[in-house]
Design a protein around this motif. Structure first.
Motif, mmCIF file in Angstrom:
data_model
loop_
_atom_site.group_PDB
_atom_site.id
_atom_site.type_symbol
_atom_site.label_atom_id
_atom_site.label_comp_id
_atom_site.label_asym_id
_atom_site.label_seq_id
_atom_site.Cartn_x
_atom_site.Cartn_y
_atom_site.Cartn_z
ATOM 1 N N VAL A 76 0.850 -1.183 0.000
ATOM 2 C CA VAL A 76 0.000 0.000 0.000
ATOM 3 C C VAL A 76 0.888 1.236 0.000
ATOM 4 O O VAL A 76 1.803 1.364 0.808
ATOM 5 C CB VAL A 76 -0.924 0.005 1.231
ATOM 6 N N ARG A 77 0.623 2.125 -0.928
ATOM 7 C CA ARG A 77 1.314 3.403 -0.970
ATOM 8 C C ARG A 77 0.278 4.476 -0.700
ATOM 9 O O ARG A 77 -0.895 4.292 -0.967
ATOM 10 C CB ARG A 77 1.986 3.617 -2.313
ATOM 11 N N TYR A 78 0.710 5.563 -0.148
ATOM 12 C CA TYR A 78 -0.198 6.644 0.199
ATOM 13 C C TYR A 78 0.110 7.871 -0.653
ATOM 14 O O TYR A 78 1.255 8.101 -1.044
ATOM 15 C CB TYR A 78 -0.067 6.990 1.679
ATOM 16 N N VAL A 79 -0.923 8.659 -0.923
ATOM 17 C CA VAL A 79 -0.784 9.898 -1.672
ATOM 18 C C VAL A 79 -1.208 11.026 -0.742
ATOM 19 O O VAL A 79 -2.312 11.014 -0.196
ATOM 20 C CB VAL A 79 -1.653 9.896 -2.943
ATOM 21 N N CYS A 80 -0.337 11.989 -0.578
ATOM 22 C CA CYS A 80 -0.620 13.138 0.276
ATOM 23 C C CYS A 80 -1.685 13.996 -0.387
ATOM 24 O O CYS A 80 -1.612 14.293 -1.575
ATOM 25 C CB CYS A 80 0.661 13.941 0.499
ATOM 26 N N LEU A 81 -2.687 14.407 0.383
ATOM 27 C CA LEU A 81 -3.759 15.233 -0.161
ATOM 28 C C LEU A 81 -3.366 16.701 -0.266
ATOM 29 O O LEU A 81 -4.018 17.468 -0.971
ATOM 30 C CB LEU A 81 -5.018 15.086 0.694
ATOM 31 N N VAL A 82 -2.291 17.102 0.402
ATOM 32 C CA VAL A 82 -1.854 18.497 0.365
ATOM 33 C C VAL A 82 -0.929 18.744 -0.820
ATOM 34 O O VAL A 82 -1.158 19.618 -1.649
ATOM 35 C CB VAL A 82 -1.177 18.889 1.694
ATOM 36 N N CYS A 83 0.146 17.938 -0.920
ATOM 37 C CA CYS A 83 1.146 18.186 -1.969
ATOM 38 C C CYS A 83 1.165 17.115 -3.060
ATOM 39 O O CYS A 83 1.996 17.168 -3.954
ATOM 40 C CB CYS A 83 2.531 18.315 -1.342
ATOM 41 N N ASN A 84 0.298 16.097 -2.978
ATOM 42 C CA ASN A 84 0.165 15.039 -3.990
ATOM 43 C C ASN A 84 1.438 14.203 -4.124
ATOM 44 O O ASN A 84 1.756 13.712 -5.201
ATOM 45 C CB ASN A 84 -0.248 15.629 -5.340
ATOM 46 N N GLY A 90 3.050 7.012 7.590
ATOM 47 C CA GLY A 90 2.012 7.789 8.224
ATOM 48 C C GLY A 90 1.977 9.247 7.846
ATOM 49 O O GLY A 90 0.926 9.810 7.601
ATOM 50 N N THR A 91 3.128 9.883 7.784
ATOM 51 C CA THR A 91 3.153 11.303 7.457
ATOM 52 C C THR A 91 3.907 11.515 6.156
ATOM 53 O O THR A 91 4.794 10.744 5.791
ATOM 54 C CB THR A 91 3.842 12.116 8.573
ATOM 55 N N CYS A 92 3.582 12.583 5.475
ATOM 56 C CA CYS A 92 4.235 12.915 4.209
ATOM 57 C C CYS A 92 5.658 13.400 4.498
ATOM 58 O O CYS A 92 5.849 14.306 5.319
ATOM 59 C CB CYS A 92 3.436 13.991 3.482
ATOM 60 N N PRO A 93 6.671 12.829 3.838
ATOM 61 C CA PRO A 93 8.040 13.285 4.086
ATOM 62 C C PRO A 93 8.318 14.680 3.510
ATOM 63 O O PRO A 93 9.244 15.358 3.945
ATOM 64 C CB PRO A 93 8.905 12.234 3.395
ATOM 65 N N ARG A 94 7.514 15.110 2.536
ATOM 66 C CA ARG A 94 7.747 16.409 1.914
ATOM 67 C C ARG A 94 7.175 17.555 2.752
ATOM 68 O O ARG A 94 7.856 18.537 3.030
ATOM 69 C CB ARG A 94 7.143 16.435 0.519
ATOM 70 N N CYS A 95 5.873 17.424 3.154
ATOM 71 C CA CYS A 95 5.241 18.555 3.851
ATOM 72 C C CYS A 95 4.851 18.238 5.296
ATOM 73 O O CYS A 95 4.465 19.129 6.031
ATOM 74 C CB CYS A 95 4.013 19.033 3.075
ATOM 75 N N SER A 97 2.283 16.494 6.352
ATOM 76 C CA SER A 97 0.850 16.384 6.553
ATOM 77 C C SER A 97 0.445 14.934 6.812
ATOM 78 O O SER A 97 1.050 14.007 6.289
ATOM 79 C CB SER A 97 0.123 16.905 5.307
ATOM 80 N N LYS A 98 -0.588 14.760 7.611
ATOM 81 C CA LYS A 98 -1.126 13.422 7.856
ATOM 82 C C LYS A 98 -2.381 13.154 7.028
ATOM 83 O O LYS A 98 -2.975 12.092 7.143
ATOM 84 C CB LYS A 98 -1.456 13.255 9.336
ATOM 85 N N MET A 99 -2.780 14.089 6.207
ATOM 86 C CA MET A 99 -3.939 13.932 5.335
ATOM 87 C C MET A 99 -3.490 13.150 4.109
ATOM 88 O O MET A 99 -2.679 13.636 3.317
ATOM 89 C CB MET A 99 -4.488 15.300 4.910
ATOM 90 N N GLN A 100 -3.976 11.920 3.951
ATOM 91 C CA GLN A 100 -3.545 11.078 2.844
ATOM 92 C C GLN A 100 -4.645 10.122 2.440
ATOM 93 O O GLN A 100 -5.613 9.910 3.172
ATOM 94 C CB GLN A 100 -2.301 10.309 3.261
ATOM 95 N N ARG A 101 -4.488 9.540 1.267
ATOM 96 C CA ARG A 101 -5.400 8.493 0.790
ATOM 97 C C ARG A 101 -4.567 7.317 0.345
ATOM 98 O O ARG A 101 -3.407 7.463 -0.072
ATOM 99 C CB ARG A 101 -6.290 9.006 -0.327
ATOM 100 N N ALA A 102 -5.129 6.134 0.422
ATOM 101 C CA ALA A 102 -4.420 4.918 0.034
ATOM 102 C C ALA A 102 -4.451 4.764 -1.480
ATOM 103 O O ALA A 102 -5.457 5.037 -2.128
ATOM 104 C CB ALA A 102 -5.063 3.710 0.693
#
Length: 104
Positions: A76-84, A90-95, A97-102
């Motif tokens: 499973v990979r996640y896509v950050c909803l803030v920076c895509n 769990g958290t986006c390494p770029r920004c 954010s914890k807002m993500q989708r699978a």
């Protein structure tokens, strides 16, 4: 995909063959043959169904299994909803954010 009609045809065919074998063969052998047919025909039907379903899925991942098990090395990979950004965890390494989708 098998329809209900096909399943009923297989069911009644196995019932007819097993009754015929019970009339021809003596008691213990006829019962054993009938039970073997009642077990073998649904297994044959499932094998045919699964061989037809093998081609479906994403890029030959193997598919099938119990709730997606045995699907190979797909994770499973996640896509950050803030920076895509696509990432694992769990958290986006770029920004951060914890807002993500699978993304499967």
């Amino acid at each position: 995909m098998f329809s209900y009609k096909t399943y009923l045809i297989f069911l009644f065919a196995s019932l007819g063959i097993s009754i015929g074998l019970q009339m021809i063969l003596p008691f213990p052998y006829g019962l054993g043959a009938a039970l073997a047919i009642f077990i073998a025909f649904p297994m044959l039907l499932r094998r045919r169904y699964m061989s037809r379903m093998k081609g479906y899925g994403d890029s030959g991942s193997g598919g099938g299994g119990f709730f997606g098990m045995n699907s190979g090395s797909t994770s499973v990979r996640y896509v950050c909803l803030v920076c895509n950004n696509k990432h694992k965890g769990g958290t986006c390494p770029r920004c951060g954010s914890k807002m993500q989708r699978a993304d499967f």
